[in-house]
Design a protein around this motif. Structure first.
Motif, PDB file in Angstrom:
ATOM      1  N   LYS A  84      -9.860   3.695  -5.566  1.00  0.00           N
ATOM      2  CA  LYS A  84     -11.062   3.084  -4.985  1.00  0.00           C
ATOM      3  C   LYS A  84     -11.565   1.919  -5.840  1.00  0.00           C
ATOM      4  O   LYS A  84     -11.869   0.830  -5.335  1.00  0.00           O
ATOM      5  CB  LYS A  84     -12.155   4.137  -4.844  1.00  0.00           C
ATOM      6  N   PHE A  93      -8.364   1.871   2.845  1.00  0.00           N
ATOM      7  CA  PHE A  93      -7.293   1.273   2.041  1.00  0.00           C
ATOM      8  C   PHE A  93      -5.913   1.746   2.496  1.00  0.00           C
ATOM      9  O   PHE A  93      -5.072   0.955   2.917  1.00  0.00           O
ATOM     10  CB  PHE A  93      -7.502   1.569   0.562  1.00  0.00           C
ATOM     11  N   ALA A  97      -9.021  -1.044  -6.198  1.00  0.00           N
ATOM     12  CA  ALA A  97      -8.870  -1.758  -4.928  1.00  0.00           C
ATOM     13  C   ALA A  97     -10.133  -2.549  -4.584  1.00  0.00           C
ATOM     14  O   ALA A  97     -10.182  -3.226  -3.555  1.00  0.00           O
ATOM     15  CB  ALA A  97      -8.558  -0.765  -3.802  1.00  0.00           C
ATOM     16  N   LYS A 143       0.825  -1.220   0.000  1.00  0.00           N
ATOM     17  CA  LYS A 143       0.000   0.000   0.000  1.00  0.00           C
ATOM     18  C   LYS A 143       0.855   1.264   0.000  1.00  0.00           C
ATOM     19  O   LYS A 143       0.451   2.289  -0.537  1.00  0.00           O
ATOM     20  CB  LYS A 143      -0.936  -0.009   1.207  1.00  0.00           C
TER      21      LYS A 143
END
Length: 522
Positions: A363, A423, A366, A295
């Protein structure tokens, strides 16, 4: 490899967009002078009406494409084949459902299309419906190439298709003024292009032709179903937000007003599509990145894409606000202007929606669909309420103010919240701090550019071009001065330097080989 694929895809996309833009201006000019503003309004209105039918597809494509990123990265051909077979079957069903729903809408056309002097409206609608249905039969092929980061192949096909289609339609308008023939040629070209692309995909990936015996595992199928449900709700909301403007304008103002707005919409979409050529091609690279990297790495790249997002959307917003009105006046006449107030709201909407590109990309890639599934519906209700309320009191501008209010109240907050908290797992205020900083710089760049360009009166295309040069130089020069030492600027400039270095070496190599060849011939 991700950077290389992105650059190839972006270059192909931008090249395509330049060609399509030039042709679309010529085509739109011929259209207006051949058929008039009512046909232009009908064209935009039917596009919106049939946009409702695409909600049948809502969710399936995006969810299956998301499920493909991992198996494509792992080269798991059996799972890819199983997913693609599912993709193909689903879209075949969708095509028939869209066709059936489109036919059911026929009796209600008279309630939507009012006060118009155009013959054969029903037949025109049926051709529009056919053009809506045909792409569903082959869309899985182009989607797979996009996931594989080979968008340039799709772009190449559709560039050739658009050139042939636009030239034929221009000739039809000029010599026959036949709108039905104008629409019919698009059906033929779309079908031929789709079939040709399907043949290429099957040749490149022969394993896709085999019927996979492997069943999709329960986790994958459950995840697809969960995402589909969420995306259906989101896409219904998105249509009610962006797809109903022309219907509201037609119902509360006039079909002719739809035609006037369509010119502004076309010009704004040209700039939006230029940026989409970059960010849509980066989209699949980010999807690959999310599937394979930590990430922290994704966040670093996100900051770069947000910086690029700001640069492009603020720059294009400045250009459009300063140049659109004088351009329309010179192009087709001042009677086609809607007023500066409408333009201001449209540019704000363009900037705000564009600034969410980078956060929305993370967004979507993911797989964050379920958490905000009701947000677009809430936004749509707010949008319809304020748009209908304000159009009665303010006229055309009220429709767009309603959209702006709903945007600021919902997605401006929900999308960053989900990405940063769910996230990235860092403070959301980092996003808004960057957003505010970039927006203040954009406002400063606008006032500086507007002040300097105001000394040039754009009463001819030559003077408009000079004004455009000022609009190009001032904001870009300011951004380079302000950001030249930032990590994001250095990252992007290094990519461009590397690209130009490789290109120059290739050119020098070709020149050297040519010189050697000439000596040998001597």
């Amino acid at each position: 490899m991700r950077v290389k694929n992105s650059l190839i895809n972006i270059s192909a996309g931008l090249g395509n967009q330049v060609i399509i833009t030039l042709l679309s201006f010529f085509s739109r000019t011929v259209f207006i002078y051949s058929l008039g503003i009512e046909y232009l309004g009908l064209n935009g209105l039917l596009t919106n009406v049939l946009g409702m039918l695409t909600l049948v597809e809502a969710g399936f494509g995006a969810s299956i494409m998301y499920s493909l990123y991992k198996p494509v990265a792992d080269n798991d051909q059996k799972k890819i084949s199983a997913l693609m077979n599912l993709y193909k079957r689903v879209y075949l069903v969708i095509a028939f459902v869209v066709l059936a729903l489109g036919l059911l809408l026929l009796p209600f056309l008279s309630f939507i299309i009012k006060d118009i002097n155009i013959e054969n409206v029903t037949l025109i609608y049926l051709i529009f419906l056919l053009n809506t249905v045909l792409p569903y039969l082959y869309v899985h092929n182009s989607s797979f190439l996009n996931v594989c980061q080979k968008n340039y192949i799709v772009t190449g096909f559709y560039t050739v298709s658009a050139i042939i289609s636009t030239l034929l339609k221009i000739l039809i308008l000029h010599y026959t003024q036949n709108y039905l023939l104008f629409l019919g040629i698009e059906s033929v070209i779309t079908f031929v292009t789709s079939v040709s692309l399907a043949l290429v995909v099957n040749r490149m990936y022969p394993f896709l032709k085999s019927k996979s015996s492997q069943r999709i595992d329960k986790d994958t199928s459950d995840h697809i179903i969960k995402n589909v449900k969420a995306i259906i709700l989101q896409n219904i909301g998105v249509f009610l937000i962006f797809g109903t403007d022309n219907i509201i304008i037609s119902s509360f103002v006039s079909v002719a007003a739809v035609g006037l707005y369509s010119n502004y919409h076309m010009l704004i979409e040209i700039f939006r599509t230029f940026t989409y050529q970059i960010f849509n091609n980066l989209y699949h690279s980010v999807g690959n990145l999310v599937a394979n990297e930590r990430k922290e790495k994704v966040y670093q790249i996100f900051k770069v894409t947000m910086f690029l997002n700001f640069w492009l959307y603020s720059f294009f917003s400045i250009i459009m606000f300063i140049l659109i009105e004088p351009f329309i006046s010179l192009w087709i006449g001042s009677e086609y202007l809607l007023g500066t107030g409408v333009l201001i709201v449209l540019i704000i909407l363009f900037y705000e929606r564009g600034m969410r590109n980078s956060i929305t990309t993370v967004k979507t890639t993911a797989g964050i669909f379920h958490e905000d599934r009701f947000a677009p519906l809430i936004q749509a209700c707010i949008n319809l309420f304020f748009s209908i309320l304000l159009v009665k009191h303010l006229g055309l501008i009220g429709v767009f103010i309603g959209t702006l209010i709903s945007t600021v109240l919902v997605p401006f907050w929900t999308t960053p919240y989900l990405v940063y908290r769910r996230f990235f797992k860092i403070s959301i205020w980092k996003y808004y701090k960057s957003y505010t900083f970039f927006t203040l710089i954009a406002i400063a760049a606008f006032f500086l550019t507007y002040t300097l360009s105001s000394f040039i009166k754009a009463d001819t295309f030559l003077m408009l071009a000079l004004k455009g040069i000022v609009c190009f130089i001032v904001p870009n020069a300011l951004y380079i001065i302000l950001f030249r030492k930032s990590e994001e600027y250095i990252y992007l400039s290094n990519i461009l330097k590397g690209l130009f270095y490789k290109l120059s070496r290739k050119i020098k190599g070709n020149v050297k080989n040519s010189q050697i060849s000439q000596r040998l011939d001597v």
